[in-house]
Design a protein around this motif. Structure first.
Motif, PDB file in Angstrom:
ATOM      1  N   MET A   1      32.433  38.174  43.009  1.00 19.19           N
ATOM      2  CA  MET A   1      33.706  38.694  43.519  1.00 19.19           C
ATOM      3  C   MET A   1      34.382  39.482  42.416  1.00 19.19           C
ATOM      4  O   MET A   1      34.598  38.959  41.318  1.00 19.19           O
ATOM      5  N   ASN A   2      34.702  40.721  42.686  1.00 17.87           N
ATOM      6  CA  ASN A   2      35.288  41.605  41.690  1.00 17.87           C
ATOM      7  C   ASN A   2      36.732  41.919  42.063  1.00 17.87           C
ATOM      8  O   ASN A   2      37.002  42.830  42.846  1.00 17.87           O
ATOM      9  N   VAL A   3      37.646  41.170  41.502  1.00 19.19           N
ATOM     10  CA  VAL A   3      39.073  41.419  41.724  1.00 19.19           C
ATOM     11  C   VAL A   3      39.536  42.442  40.699  1.00 19.19           C
ATOM     12  O   VAL A   3      39.390  42.222  39.488  1.00 19.19           O
ATOM     13  N   PRO A   4      40.080  43.587  41.140  1.00 18.95           N
ATOM     14  CA  PRO A   4      40.534  44.589  40.170  1.00 18.95           C
ATOM     15  C   PRO A   4      41.756  44.096  39.399  1.00 18.95           C
ATOM     16  O   PRO A   4      42.799  43.800  39.983  1.00 18.95           O
ATOM     17  N   THR A   5      41.610  43.999  38.086  1.00 26.03           N
ATOM     18  CA  THR A   5      42.675  43.450  37.249  1.00 26.03           C
ATOM     19  C   THR A   5      42.796  44.242  35.961  1.00 26.03           C
ATOM     20  O   THR A   5      41.901  45.002  35.572  1.00 26.03           O
ATOM     21  N   THR A   6      43.912  44.026  35.286  1.00 25.65           N
ATOM     22  CA  THR A   6      44.159  44.568  33.957  1.00 25.65           C
ATOM     23  C   THR A   6      44.504  43.410  33.038  1.00 25.65           C
ATOM     24  O   THR A   6      45.322  42.554  33.400  1.00 25.65           O
ATOM     25  N   ASP A  49      36.735  31.561  45.289  1.00 26.25           N
ATOM     26  CA  ASP A  49      36.140  30.441  44.564  1.00 26.25           C
ATOM     27  C   ASP A  49      36.503  30.569  43.086  1.00 26.25           C
ATOM     28  O   ASP A  49      35.919  31.370  42.353  1.00 26.25           O
ATOM     29  N   LEU A  50      37.454  29.779  42.632  1.00 25.34           N
ATOM     30  CA  LEU A  50      37.900  29.867  41.247  1.00 25.34           C
ATOM     31  C   LEU A  50      36.812  29.426  40.276  1.00 25.34           C
ATOM     32  O   LEU A  50      36.764  29.894  39.134  1.00 25.34           O
ATOM     33  N   ASP A  51      35.927  28.538  40.707  1.00 33.24           N
ATOM     34  CA  ASP A  51      34.859  28.079  39.822  1.00 33.24           C
ATOM     35  C   ASP A  51      33.879  29.198  39.485  1.00 33.24           C
ATOM     36  O   ASP A  51      33.203  29.157  38.454  1.00 33.24           O
ATOM     37  N   ALA A  52      33.769  30.186  40.376  1.00 37.34           N
ATOM     38  CA  ALA A  52      32.813  31.279  40.182  1.00 37.34           C
ATOM     39  C   ALA A  52      33.449  32.514  39.554  1.00 37.34           C
ATOM     40  O   ALA A  52      32.802  33.549  39.439  1.00 37.34           O
ATOM     41  N   ALA A  53      34.712  32.415  39.159  1.00 35.21           N
ATOM     42  CA  ALA A  53      35.422  33.585  38.635  1.00 35.21           C
ATOM     43  C   ALA A  53      34.853  34.051  37.307  1.00 35.21           C
ATOM     44  O   ALA A  53      34.443  33.236  36.464  1.00 35.21           O
ATOM     45  N   GLU A  54      34.817  35.360  37.126  1.00 32.23           N
ATOM     46  CA  GLU A  54      34.417  35.964  35.861  1.00 32.23           C
ATOM     47  C   GLU A  54      35.586  36.811  35.367  1.00 32.23           C
ATOM     48  O   GLU A  54      35.880  37.879  35.910  1.00 32.23           O
ATOM     49  N   LEU A  55      36.247  36.321  34.329  1.00 34.37           N
ATOM     50  CA  LEU A  55      37.469  36.960  33.855  1.00 34.37           C
ATOM     51  C   LEU A  55      37.359  37.317  32.387  1.00 34.37           C
ATOM     52  O   LEU A  55      36.532  36.762  31.657  1.00 34.37           O
ATOM     53  N   ASP A  56      38.252  38.207  31.959  1.00 32.89           N
ATOM     54  CA  ASP A  56      38.405  38.482  30.537  1.00 32.89           C
ATOM     55  C   ASP A  56      39.401  37.513  29.912  1.00 32.89           C
ATOM     56  O   ASP A  56      39.297  37.177  28.733  1.00 32.89           O
ATOM     57  N   GLY A  57      40.372  37.076  30.708  1.00 35.03           N
ATOM     58  CA  GLY A  57      41.386  36.159  30.215  1.00 35.03           C
ATOM     59  C   GLY A  57      41.153  34.736  30.699  1.00 35.03           C
ATOM     60  O   GLY A  57      40.045  34.364  31.081  1.00 35.03           O
ATOM     61  N   VAL A 234      39.449  42.652  48.629  1.00 35.79           N
ATOM     62  CA  VAL A 234      38.236  42.257  47.957  1.00 35.79           C
ATOM     63  C   VAL A 234      37.418  41.394  48.877  1.00 35.79           C
ATOM     64  O   VAL A 234      37.942  40.495  49.542  1.00 35.79           O
ATOM     65  N   GLU A 235      36.125  41.670  48.982  1.00 34.66           N
ATOM     66  CA  GLU A 235      35.247  40.811  49.759  1.00 34.66           C
ATOM     67  C   GLU A 235      34.728  39.695  48.872  1.00 34.66           C
ATOM     68  O   GLU A 235      34.260  39.931  47.771  1.00 34.66           O
ATOM     69  N   GLY A 236      34.834  38.436  49.402  1.00 31.98           N
ATOM     70  CA  GLY A 236      34.385  37.297  48.632  1.00 31.98           C
ATOM     71  C   GLY A 236      32.876  37.175  48.636  1.00 31.98           C
ATOM     72  O   GLY A 236      32.200  37.774  49.425  1.00 31.98           O
TER      73      GLY A 236
END
Length: 236
Positions: A1-6, A49-57, A234-236
């Motif tokens: 899942m790619n959530v557009p973020t800054t 799914d927060l467990d599968a999140a890929e974040l910079d922060g 965003v599509e999950g």
């Protein structure tokens, strides 16, 4: 899942919290680290799914309303924080890890489930749920508005959240009730909410199926409440 973020520094995140009126007493409980910020309202098709999140922060900040057609899920420890600076609408919220969920507005769900978490859950608006299921000492740290809907909780929690006890079979579909036949301790996921089979409840939420007798479709649609400008889908 790619959530557009800054990516925002902690100081920039605090400045955003202050502009949106999130109390210091709420955000001071977060890790003072960088956060991934989505500007404006965000819609997610499927589960978040927060467990599968890929974040910079170290967590998500949604600067607006968050609409999830599926469930907001946290099963494992170590998941990122989720801070919503508008309203949160989803089919369900299921928290079972070390969840950090902060919502500036209200939460609208079919089911809000919390089980045995080392958590930080603070809701500054209403919690409007077809059912709220609290288990293994889980209770929100704050519901500033109204807790609307039936609450299923063990006796040591129930007085704080419901004026009168509610039977699980009066609220939940039969598929998520304890039957006494196959209620092995591990499959229950340590649930002590009376009458609720935790494993079957989770599996049904993950399958996108209704868990309350009153619901036979997806989560309530947005009622057009004002949020921050902008939109992401965003599509999950």
């Amino acid at each position: 899942m790619n959530v557009p973020t800054t990516l925002h520094s902690w100081d920039d995140s605090v400045a955003l919290f202050e502009r949106r009126g999130l109390p210091v007493s709420t955000y001071e409980n977060l890790y003072e680290e960088s956060y991934d910020v989505h500007t404006g309202a965000l819609s997610i098709d499927g589960h978040f799914d927060l467990d599968a999140a890929e974040l910079d922060g170290t967590g998500y900040i949604v600067d607006g309303d968050l609409d999830v057609s599926g469930a907001v899920l946290n099963i494992d420890d170590g998941c990122p924080a989720l801070i919503v600076l508008g309203d949160l609408r989803a089919a369900a919220v299921y928290l079972e890890g070390d969840a950090k969920l902060l919502v500036r507005g209200s939460v609208h769900v079919e089911a809000f489930v919390g089980n045995m978490t080392d958590k930080l859950v603070m809701l500054h608006g209403d919690l409007r749920a077809g059912v709220t299921v609290l288990s293994a000492e889980f209770a929100p740290d704050l519901v500033e508005g109204t807790l609307d809907g039936p609450v299923l909780a063990p006796a040591y929690l129930a007085p704080s959240f419901a004026a009168a006890p509610v039977a699980a079979d009066a609220v939940l579909v039969p598929e998520v009730l304890r039957t006494g036949v196959d209620d092995e301790s591990e499959s229950l996921r340590c649930f002590d909410a009376p009458g609720v089979h935790g494993g079957r409840l989770l599996r049904r939420i993950e399958a996108g199926l209704p868990v309350t007798l009153a619901r036979s479709g997806p989560a309530p649609a947005s009622d057009g409440d004002a949020g921050a400008t902008g939109n992401g889908v965003v599509e999950g």
